[in-house]
Scaffold this active site. Structure first.
Site, mmCIF file in Angstrom:
data_model
loop_
_atom_site.group_PDB
_atom_site.id
_atom_site.type_symbol
_atom_site.label_atom_id
_atom_site.label_comp_id
_atom_site.label_asym_id
_atom_site.label_seq_id
_atom_site.Cartn_x
_atom_site.Cartn_y
_atom_site.Cartn_z
ATOM 1 N N ALA A 16 0.840 -1.199 0.000
ATOM 2 C CA ALA A 16 0.000 0.000 0.000
ATOM 3 C C ALA A 16 0.873 1.246 0.000
ATOM 4 O O ALA A 16 1.866 1.321 0.731
ATOM 5 C CB ALA A 16 -0.904 -0.013 1.229
ATOM 6 N N CYS A 97 -3.846 -9.097 5.067
ATOM 7 C CA CYS A 97 -3.586 -7.799 5.707
ATOM 8 C C CYS A 97 -3.979 -7.847 7.182
ATOM 9 O O CYS A 97 -5.099 -8.217 7.529
ATOM 10 C CB CYS A 97 -4.358 -6.695 4.983
ATOM 11 S SG CYS A 97 -4.008 -5.083 5.717
HETATM 12 C C1 LIG Z 1 4.325 -0.533 3.432
HETATM 13 C C2 LIG Z 1 3.740 -1.912 3.253
HETATM 14 C C3 LIG Z 1 2.513 -2.036 2.631
HETATM 15 C C4 LIG Z 1 1.946 -3.319 2.432
HETATM 16 N N1 LIG Z 1 0.782 -3.421 1.745
HETATM 17 C C5 LIG Z 1 0.319 -4.662 1.413
HETATM 18 C C6 LIG Z 1 -0.807 -4.819 0.538
HETATM 19 O O1 LIG Z 1 -1.393 -3.848 0.038
HETATM 20 N N2 LIG Z 1 -1.210 -6.093 0.253
HETATM 21 C C7 LIG Z 1 -0.588 -7.204 0.774
HETATM 22 O O2 LIG Z 1 -0.970 -8.329 0.476
HETATM 23 N N3 LIG Z 1 0.488 -7.068 1.592
HETATM 24 C C8 LIG Z 1 0.957 -5.845 1.903
HETATM 25 N N4 LIG Z 1 2.087 -5.729 2.668
HETATM 26 C C9 LIG Z 1 2.788 -6.949 3.129
HETATM 27 C C10 LIG Z 1 3.896 -7.333 2.153
HETATM 28 O O3 LIG Z 1 3.386 -7.613 0.870
HETATM 29 C C11 LIG Z 1 4.702 -8.552 2.660
HETATM 30 O O4 LIG Z 1 3.837 -9.649 2.788
HETATM 31 C C12 LIG Z 1 5.389 -8.330 3.997
HETATM 32 O O5 LIG Z 1 5.974 -7.041 4.080
HETATM 33 C C13 LIG Z 1 6.483 -9.386 4.245
HETATM 34 O O6 LIG Z 1 7.464 -9.352 3.234
HETATM 35 P P1 LIG Z 1 8.939 -8.676 3.477
HETATM 36 O O7 LIG Z 1 9.548 -9.391 4.641
HETATM 37 O O8 LIG Z 1 9.683 -8.903 2.197
HETATM 38 O O9 LIG Z 1 8.723 -7.233 3.797
HETATM 39 C C14 LIG Z 1 2.638 -4.471 2.905
HETATM 40 C C15 LIG Z 1 3.860 -4.315 3.558
HETATM 41 C C16 LIG Z 1 4.426 -3.061 3.727
HETATM 42 C C17 LIG Z 1 5.755 -2.931 4.405
#
Ligand SMILES: Cc1cc2nc3c(=O)[nH]c(=O)nc-3n(C[C@H](O)[C@H](O)[C@H](O)COP(=O)(O)O)c2cc1C
Length: 308
Positions: A16, A97
């Site tokens: 997001a 989410c």
């Molecule tokens: C700023 C931000 C916004 C996110 N928005 C979404 C979203 O819109 N939809 C979703 O499925 N996950 C969302 N996530 C979760 C990420 O897609 C991901 O599952 C999570 O950050 C873990 O991955 P990472 O360890 O690579 O950060 C968001 C994460 C962050 C940090």
């Protein structure tokens, strides 16, 4: 239709306020094989909400892109997906989410406690759409319960599952559980996209080797560094390590501004946030942060980043 075969192992996660078209293009340029929109409200799409429809724009320059939707009513989700499916390669459902605002309305990870509704949503969309339906989920709500759910999802017609190895309760704390990603991969025969804590080539390889997942999804590390896809692809291909310098980050930001201008996505607070994200972790980052707090125009913001 099946989930597309991707040209490499790396996928940009939906985020997001981050995964807007210019950011997706930048990540694709540096090697993301697939990207996603941020989660968009099915209700807002059906109402024709301008801001939401802008976020659902897709460019012809983009390769594989998934549209991520949130909602809980199968018919509402289907209507929104039908409206936009021709522009996307995949329709993805957000079952992960953890934010209060989303969960309190029964969306996102709240759905992990409603197996029958999950079934109904997936069946309705799979039957009604031409594009493949996929899911992005957490390992569970309070406890790990993904294994039971993913089988139901597969039986209901889902074509790929992205799994973030944390429960809703865990938020973003603690280590992501890659064991559940491995177990999900063993439990289903559709592609599995592993997600959580991949921050470099070593971690990507570790997750791929350990879980045998088909693809790796990256969120926070890409938010600060879209070039991470190039770095990880090089590592996976046994090529020389790429070091990213301050100058690369400045260029990256200037390219981002240009893409925002080209696609009519210029938004001052988003540019500021992106500048802060891209410039994190370098000498002078703190000073830049202080300067950026004071800038009031796009021009002064760009000047400050150029002088970083
Ligand atoms: C700023 C931000 C916004 C996110 N928005 C979404 C979203 O819109 N939809 C979703 O499925 N996950 C969302 N996530 C979760 C990420 O897609 C991901 O599952 C999570 O950050 C873990 O991955 P990472 O360890 O690579 O950060 C968001 C994460 C962050 C940090």
């Amino acid at each position: 239709m099946e989930f597309p075969k991707l040209k490499n192992k790396l996928v940009l996660a939906p985020m997001a306020d981050i995964s807007i078209l210019p950011f997706r293009l930048l990540c694709q340029k540096y090697g993301a094989a697939m990207t996603y929109t941020e989660q968009l409200s099915a209700i807002a799409i059906n109402r024709g909400n301008e801001k939401t429809l802008k976020l659902a724009e897709r460019s012809r320059e983009e390769e594989e892109v998934g549209l991520q939707l949130f909602g809980r009513n199968p018919r509402v989700l289907l209507k929104a997906a039908k409206k936009l499916e021709k522009n996307f390669d995949v329709i993805d459902l957000n079952f992960g989410c953890p934010s209060k605002k989303i969960v309190n309305q029964g969306y996102g990870s709240a759905l992990l406690r409603e197996k029958d509704r999950i079934k109904d949503i997936i069946k309705t969309l799979s039957k009604g759409l031409e594009k493949p339906v996929t899911v992005k989920m957490r390992s569970g709500f309070k406890k790990v319960e993904a294994l039971e759910l993913v089988k139901v999802m597969e039986e209901s017609g889902v074509k790929a599952i992205a799994i973030h190895g944390r429960t809703k309760e865990q938020g973003y704390f603690g280590k992501a559980d890659w064991e559940i990603i491995k177990q999900v991969k063993e439990a289903v025969s559709i592609p599995v996209i592993g997600n959580g804590d991949v921050v470099n080539g070593e971690k990507a390889k570790e997750l791929l080797d350990y879980s045998k997942c088909d693809y790796v999804m990256i969120a926070r590390a890409a938010m600060n560094n879209p070039m991470i896809f190039k770095q990880i692809n090089c590592y996976l291909d046994d090529k020389k390590e790429i070091e990213i310098m301050k100058e690369d980050k400045i260029k990256l930001f200037l390219d981002y501004v240009e893409l925002c201008e080209r696609y009519d996505f210029v938004n001052f607070s988003n540019l500021k946030l992106t500048a802060l994200n891209f410039c994190k972790g370098f000498e002078g980052s703190k000073e830049l942060r202080v300067r950026l707090m004071k800038v009031k125009t796009k021009e002064t913001l760009i000047e400050a980043v150029k002088n970083f």
